[in-house]
Motif scaffolding. Structure first.
Motif, PDB file in Angstrom:
ATOM      1  N   SER A  98       0.802  -1.306   0.017  1.00 20.39           N
ATOM      2  CA  SER A  98      -0.021   0.070   0.204  1.00 20.39           C
ATOM      3  C   SER A  98       0.917   1.371  -0.022  1.00 20.39           C
ATOM      4  O   SER A  98       2.006   1.469   0.602  1.00 20.39           O
ATOM      5  CB  SER A  98      -0.636   0.033   1.136  1.00 20.39           C
ATOM      6  OG  SER A  98      -1.849   1.076   1.278  1.00 20.39           O
ATOM      7  N   GLY A  99       0.589   2.289  -0.902  1.00 21.92           N
ATOM      8  CA  GLY A  99       1.439   3.239  -0.918  1.00 21.92           C
ATOM      9  C   GLY A  99       1.034   4.249  -2.081  1.00 21.92           C
ATOM     10  O   GLY A  99       0.024   3.992  -2.899  1.00 21.92           O
ATOM     11  N   GLU A 100       1.975   5.473  -2.055  1.00 17.47           N
ATOM     12  CA  GLU A 100       1.795   5.997  -3.442  1.00 17.47           C
ATOM     13  C   GLU A 100       2.529   5.482  -4.504  1.00 17.47           C
ATOM     14  O   GLU A 100       3.701   5.273  -4.352  1.00 17.47           O
ATOM     15  CB  GLU A 100       2.380   7.378  -3.098  1.00 17.47           C
ATOM     16  CG  GLU A 100       1.687   8.241  -1.681  1.00 17.47           C
ATOM     17  CD  GLU A 100       0.506   8.281  -1.563  1.00 17.47           C
ATOM     18  OE1 GLU A 100      -0.146   8.655  -2.660  1.00 17.47           O
ATOM     19  OE2 GLU A 100      -0.196   8.230  -0.455  1.00 17.47           O
ATOM     20  N   THR A 101       1.765   5.871  -5.625  1.00 16.66           N
ATOM     21  CA  THR A 101       2.556   5.351  -6.963  1.00 16.66           C
ATOM     22  C   THR A 101       1.950   5.938  -8.071  1.00 16.66           C
ATOM     23  O   THR A 101       1.281   7.056  -7.900  1.00 16.66           O
ATOM     24  CB  THR A 101       2.673   3.745  -6.975  1.00 16.66           C
ATOM     25  OG1 THR A 101       3.263   3.366  -8.219  1.00 16.66           O
ATOM     26  CG2 THR A 101       1.154   3.328  -7.290  1.00 16.66           C
ATOM     27  N   SER A 102       2.265   5.600  -9.391  1.00 17.62           N
ATOM     28  CA  SER A 102       1.614   6.263 -10.439  1.00 17.62           C
ATOM     29  C   SER A 102       1.352   4.768 -11.329  1.00 17.62           C
ATOM     30  O   SER A 102       1.859   3.938 -11.500  1.00 17.62           O
ATOM     31  CB  SER A 102       2.608   6.976 -11.232  1.00 17.62           C
ATOM     32  OG  SER A 102       3.721   6.626 -11.616  1.00 17.62           O
ATOM     33  N   SER A 103       0.076   5.062 -12.056  1.00 16.08           N
ATOM     34  CA  SER A 103      -0.594   3.795 -12.704  1.00 16.08           C
ATOM     35  C   SER A 103      -1.352   4.470 -13.961  1.00 16.08           C
ATOM     36  O   SER A 103      -1.828   5.753 -14.037  1.00 16.08           O
ATOM     37  CB  SER A 103      -1.443   3.119 -11.984  1.00 16.08           C
ATOM     38  OG  SER A 103      -2.025   2.251 -12.763  1.00 16.08           O
ATOM     39  N   VAL A 104      -1.200   3.760 -15.176  1.00 14.56           N
ATOM     40  CA  VAL A 104      -2.211   4.125 -16.167  1.00 14.56           C
ATOM     41  C   VAL A 104      -3.484   4.017 -15.651  1.00 14.56           C
ATOM     42  O   VAL A 104      -3.981   2.892 -15.130  1.00 14.56           O
ATOM     43  CB  VAL A 104      -2.221   3.219 -17.347  1.00 14.56           C
ATOM     44  CG1 VAL A 104      -3.006   3.462 -18.276  1.00 14.56           C
ATOM     45  CG2 VAL A 104      -0.558   3.373 -17.849  1.00 14.56           C
ATOM     46  N   MET A 105      -4.544   5.125 -15.944  1.00 14.28           N
ATOM     47  CA  MET A 105      -5.752   5.032 -15.412  1.00 14.28           C
ATOM     48  C   MET A 105      -6.777   5.548 -16.422  1.00 14.28           C
ATOM     49  O   MET A 105      -6.323   6.289 -17.289  1.00 14.28           O
ATOM     50  CB  MET A 105      -5.782   5.850 -14.043  1.00 14.28           C
ATOM     51  CG  MET A 105      -4.972   5.354 -12.845  1.00 14.28           C
ATOM     52  SD  MET A 105      -5.720   4.217 -12.334  1.00 14.28           S
ATOM     53  CE  MET A 105      -7.015   5.068 -11.187  1.00 14.28           C
ATOM     54  N   PRO A 106      -8.089   5.458 -16.263  1.00 13.75           N
ATOM     55  CA  PRO A 106      -9.128   6.107 -16.975  1.00 13.75           C
ATOM     56  C   PRO A 106      -8.995   7.892 -16.785  1.00 13.75           C
ATOM     57  O   PRO A 106      -8.743   8.241 -15.705  1.00 13.75           O
ATOM     58  CB  PRO A 106     -10.422   5.674 -16.485  1.00 13.75           C
ATOM     59  CG  PRO A 106     -10.119   4.328 -16.057  1.00 13.75           C
ATOM     60  CD  PRO A 106      -8.844   4.500 -15.267  1.00 13.75           C
ATOM     61  N   ASP A 107      -8.867   8.518 -17.667  1.00  8.76           N
ATOM     62  CA  ASP A 107      -8.796   9.767 -17.558  1.00  8.76           C
ATOM     63  C   ASP A 107      -9.942  10.533 -16.677  1.00  8.76           C
ATOM     64  O   ASP A 107     -10.875  10.409 -16.810  1.00  8.76           O
ATOM     65  CB  ASP A 107      -9.243  10.537 -19.043  1.00  8.76           C
ATOM     66  CG  ASP A 107      -8.948  12.122 -18.976  1.00  8.76           C
ATOM     67  OD1 ASP A 107      -8.022  12.321 -18.928  1.00  8.76           O
ATOM     68  OD2 ASP A 107      -9.976  12.796 -18.887  1.00  8.76           O
ATOM     69  N   PRO A 108      -9.426  11.112 -15.440  1.00 15.25           N
ATOM     70  CA  PRO A 108     -10.390  11.427 -14.396  1.00 15.25           C
ATOM     71  C   PRO A 108     -11.280  12.341 -14.989  1.00 15.25           C
ATOM     72  O   PRO A 108     -12.547  12.453 -14.341  1.00 15.25           O
ATOM     73  CB  PRO A 108      -9.409  11.873 -13.192  1.00 15.25           C
ATOM     74  CG  PRO A 108      -8.150  12.287 -14.142  1.00 15.25           C
ATOM     75  CD  PRO A 108      -7.946  11.347 -15.267  1.00 15.25           C
ATOM     76  N   ALA A 109     -11.040  13.444 -15.646  1.00 18.11           N
ATOM     77  CA  ALA A 109     -12.063  14.463 -15.911  1.00 18.11           C
ATOM     78  C   ALA A 109     -13.267  13.889 -16.751  1.00 18.11           C
ATOM     79  O   ALA A 109     -14.473  13.874 -16.520  1.00 18.11           O
ATOM     80  CB  ALA A 109     -11.457  15.590 -16.878  1.00 18.11           C
ATOM     81  N   ALA A 110     -12.661  12.867 -17.785  1.00 17.93           N
ATOM     82  CA  ALA A 110     -13.713  12.160 -18.778  1.00 17.93           C
ATOM     83  C   ALA A 110     -14.478  11.251 -17.782  1.00 17.93           C
ATOM     84  O   ALA A 110     -15.691  10.950 -17.904  1.00 17.93           O
ATOM     85  CB  ALA A 110     -12.878  11.347 -19.751  1.00 17.93           C
ATOM     86  N   LEU A 111     -13.698  10.409 -16.929  1.00 19.33           N
ATOM     87  CA  LEU A 111     -14.388   9.586 -16.065  1.00 19.33           C
ATOM     88  C   LEU A 111     -15.575  10.422 -15.151  1.00 19.33           C
ATOM     89  O   LEU A 111     -16.865   9.746 -15.025  1.00 19.33           O
ATOM     90  CB  LEU A 111     -13.566   8.964 -15.134  1.00 19.33           C
ATOM     91  CG  LEU A 111     -13.990   7.550 -14.306  1.00 19.33           C
ATOM     92  CD1 LEU A 111     -14.496   6.639 -15.067  1.00 19.33           C
ATOM     93  CD2 LEU A 111     -12.959   7.275 -13.230  1.00 19.33           C
ATOM     94  N   MET A 112     -15.158  11.399 -14.546  1.00 16.46           N
ATOM     95  CA  MET A 112     -16.218  11.967 -13.482  1.00 16.46           C
ATOM     96  C   MET A 112     -17.598  12.400 -14.647  1.00 16.46           C
ATOM     97  O   MET A 112     -18.461  12.666 -14.043  1.00 16.46           O
ATOM     98  CB  MET A 112     -15.541  13.075 -12.914  1.00 16.46           C
ATOM     99  CG  MET A 112     -14.760  12.585 -11.710  1.00 16.46           C
ATOM    100  SD  MET A 112     -15.458  11.267 -10.821  1.00 16.46           S
ATOM    101  CE  MET A 112     -17.151  11.919 -10.029  1.00 16.46           C
ATOM    102  N   ALA A 113     -17.116  13.033 -15.546  1.00 12.78           N
ATOM    103  CA  ALA A 113     -17.968  13.669 -16.671  1.00 12.78           C
ATOM    104  C   ALA A 113     -19.144  12.390 -16.944  1.00 12.78           C
ATOM    105  O   ALA A 113     -20.267  12.539 -16.947  1.00 12.78           O
ATOM    106  CB  ALA A 113     -17.443  14.326 -17.899  1.00 12.78           C
TER     107      ALA A 113
END
Length: 202
Positions: A98-113
């Motif tokens: 568990s911790g901070e990292t970086s990952s390929v993710m769904p685009d957050p703005a498009a996801l929340m829209a």
């Protein structure tokens, strides 16, 4: 059984055998682990690519995950738990990071829209409705072009299965965007449950 500390009664041969078992146990603990999952997530429609996990072995190390929609590395720790089931000694292995990292993710703005547009007005503050909408929207929006900062956790369990040499494998993944929130200020979390996971080669 003779006490282990009674060297005269235990004998040289028995002591050597015990030492060999101890060494084998340490080597096994340090062995690397590779897990292949047939599908990266059984809940999100369209996330059907395979997922690979690798851990170098030992008490701690970097747990690496790679798939079409999940790619990151996280410091993790391994714990072995022994017990007796139906008169047989068994060992369960758990790996958690568990911790901070970086990952390929769904685009957050498009996801929340997408989530906002898919919810009825009276459900926009309903946590369960938002979670369901998130699952539906995740495969509909574009993935980020580069890794995004997230707080991630991964839980891996290897448990005794029907065959002694083929453990049952369970994997659970959580990723929360560090720099994106819901309109209410809550974390945007994607929970992932890979399916048909097995030790590599089994």
């Amino acid at each position: 059984m003779k006490p282990v500390h009674d060297f005269k009664r235990f004998g040289h041969t028995g002591l050597c055998a015990l030492m060999a078992l101890a060494c084998a146990s340490r080597i096994a603990d340090a062995a690397s682990i590779t897990i292949d999952c047939a599908r990266e997530d059984k809940l999100v429609v369209g996330w059907t690519a395979p997922l690979a996990l690798s851990y170098p072995g030992g008490a701690s190390g970097d747990l690496a995950l790679t798939s079409e929609h999940i790619t990151f590395t996280l410091p993790a720790a391994q714990t072995l738990t022994t017990g007796v089931v139906d008169g047989t000694d068994v060992t369960a292995t758990s790996i958690y990071g568990s911790g901070e990292t970086s990952s390929v993710m769904p685009d957050p703005a498009a996801l929340m829209a997408c989530v906002e547009n898919s919810l009825q007005p009276e459900l926009k503050d309903d946590a369960d409705a938002q979670a369901l909408a998130l699952l539906g929207c995740a495969p509909k929006v574009a993935m980020s072009t580069s890794p995004i900062a997230v707080h991630a956790s991964v839980s891996v369990g290897l448990f005794p299965g029907n065959e002694p040499t083929v453990p049952d494998v369970n994997v659970e993944i959580r990723r929360s965007y560090r720099n994106a929130k819901t309109p209410a200020g809550d974390a945007i979390t994607i929970e992932t449950y890979p399916s048909n996971c097995k030790l590599a080669g089994q």
